[in-house]
Motif scaffolding. Structure first.
Motif, short mmCIF file in Angstrom:
data_model
loop_
_atom_site.label_atom_id
_atom_site.label_comp_id
_atom_site.label_asym_id
_atom_site.label_seq_id
_atom_site.Cartn_x
_atom_site.Cartn_y
_atom_site.Cartn_z
N GLY A 3 -8.41 -2.68 0.44
CA GLY A 3 -8.65 -1.62 -0.29
C GLY A 3 -7.75 -1.51 -1.49
O GLY A 3 -7.35 -2.45 -2.20
N ARG A 4 -7.68 -0.32 -2.05
CA ARG A 4 -6.81 -0.15 -3.38
C ARG A 4 -5.50 0.19 -3.09
O ARG A 4 -4.73 0.80 -2.10
CB ARG A 4 -7.49 1.21 -4.04
CG ARG A 4 -6.91 1.42 -5.51
CD ARG A 4 -7.48 2.65 -5.89
NE ARG A 4 -7.14 3.04 -7.23
CZ ARG A 4 -7.47 4.22 -7.99
NH1 ARG A 4 -8.45 4.97 -7.42
NH2 ARG A 4 -6.75 4.20 -9.08
N ALA A 5 -4.51 -0.55 -3.98
CA ALA A 5 -3.17 -0.43 -4.06
C ALA A 5 -2.86 1.01 -4.24
O ALA A 5 -3.36 1.78 -5.16
CB ALA A 5 -2.41 -1.31 -5.28
N ILE A 6 -1.82 1.51 -3.37
CA ILE A 6 -1.47 3.00 -3.49
C ILE A 6 -0.08 3.17 -4.29
O ILE A 6 0.30 4.04 -4.73
CB ILE A 6 -1.21 3.65 -2.02
CG1 ILE A 6 -0.10 3.02 -1.08
CG2 ILE A 6 -2.68 3.73 -1.44
CD1 ILE A 6 0.02 3.54 -0.06
N TRP A 7 0.51 1.90 -4.47
CA TRP A 7 1.90 1.73 -5.24
C TRP A 7 2.17 0.29 -5.82
O TRP A 7 1.73 -0.44 -5.00
CB TRP A 7 2.96 2.36 -4.44
CG TRP A 7 4.15 2.33 -5.01
CD1 TRP A 7 4.90 3.47 -5.81
CD2 TRP A 7 5.52 1.55 -5.07
NE1 TRP A 7 6.08 3.29 -6.13
CE2 TRP A 7 6.49 1.97 -5.90
CE3 TRP A 7 5.41 0.09 -4.58
CZ2 TRP A 7 7.83 1.06 -6.05
CZ3 TRP A 7 6.62 -0.62 -4.89
CH2 TRP A 7 7.79 -0.14 -5.41
N LYS A 8 2.57 0.23 -7.14
CA LYS A 8 2.79 -0.91 -7.47
C LYS A 8 4.23 -0.81 -8.24
O LYS A 8 4.68 0.10 -8.69
CB LYS A 8 1.89 -1.37 -8.61
CG LYS A 8 0.48 -1.97 -8.01
CD LYS A 8 -0.22 -2.43 -9.10
CE LYS A 8 -1.59 -2.90 -8.50
NZ LYS A 8 -2.45 -3.59 -9.49
#
Length: 281
Positions: A3-8
């Motif tokens: 899925g999509r990263a929620i924090w980087k």
């Protein structure tokens, strides 16, 4: 797919650092969800904040948060006040110390996340941290500003990546001693203890998450499907009230049933393992 990263940000230990991305390791998005609708018109409903005294709707710009200090008395906090209290983060998940993997009681576990390198340039440093932890059989305690709060995270190797659990704060976890302080210290002896031990031994297995189904969600899905197709919905059967049973007799029956189930399982396994006879040439 994760899925999509929620924090980087960056995972750092001492002078070693690498870019990482955080992904949710669990999701409830596949569960059946509902909207509120008007029974008469079939239109979807929307929520509205109203003044408790006047009953009139309150515009969004006039909605502020308040902390109740006494009955019907509030300290009002403006959005800027709350924003100022949010800790400033530098997008760094800093490893504070390494500990034994089972040092943290699972009652402190909050939400699970997968950690992956942010890009190819970070893969080598990420692998170095992961493999170092795996070989020493340790977990990492790290801290960062995540989701507007300073969070602690327990990080462990998992496959080619890392698995992190945000941790509850100590004040959020209730005391087990207080929860169980009214329970008597009962000693189980004799046949009752032996039967209980036997039941546990015959039912010993391993955890298989695929074996646990969400019966409630499946029932809701079937209900929605039946309604959409215009089928008659069967009324649920009323369950009889549980009867008072003799504990010793219940244990004996459970032990007998466990033995029967174990024997049947062995027979099925032997039947599957039996070699097939060859046809005469």
């Amino acid at each position: 797919m994760t899925g999509r990263a929620i924090w980087k940000g960056h995972l750092s230990v001492g002078e070693l650092s690498c870019g990482i991305a955080l992904y949710s390791a669990a999701t409830t998005s596949e569960r059946i969800s509902f909207h509120y609708v008007n029974r008469k018109s079939g239109n979807r409903l929307r929520r509205e904040f109203v003044d408790e005294e006047t009953g009139k709707p309150v515009e969004r710009d006039d909605q502020v948060k308040g902390y109740e200090t006494a009955k019907d008395t509030y300290v009002v906090l403006e959005p800027d006040d709350i924003a100022g209290a949010v800790p400033k983060g530098d997008k760094t998940l800093e490893i504070c110390e390494f500990i034994a993997c089972d040092d943290v009681d699972t009652v402190y576990f909050d939400k699970p996340y997968f950690l992956k390198p942010a890009d190819e340039a970070d893969e080598e440093a990420f692998a170095l941290i992961r493999e170092g932890m795996r070989r020493k059989k340790v977990a990492a305690l790290a801290r960062a500003v995540l989701f507007r709060r300073v969070r602690s995270m327990l990080i462990r190797p998992r496959g080619c990546g890392l698995l992190g659990h945000t941790l509850h704060f100590d004040y959020e976890v209730r005391s087990a001693d207080e929860a169980f302080d009214d329970l008597p210290d009962v000693t189980i002896k004799g046949e009752m203890r032996s039967l209980a031990k036997h039941i546990i031994e015959t039912k010993t297995g391993s955890f298989d998450p695929a074996a646990f189904d969400d019966r409630y969600d499946a029932a809701l899905a079937e209900l929605v499907k039946a309604k959409a197709e215009g089928r008659e919905i069967p009324k649920p059967k009323r369950e009889d009230k549980g009867k008072v049973v003799d504990l010793m007799e219940a244990l004996r029956e459970s032990a007998a049933a466990a033995d029967k189930q174990k024997t049947a399982g062995k027979k099925r396994g032997a039947k599957r393992a039996a070699p097939q006879g060859r046809k005469a040439g």
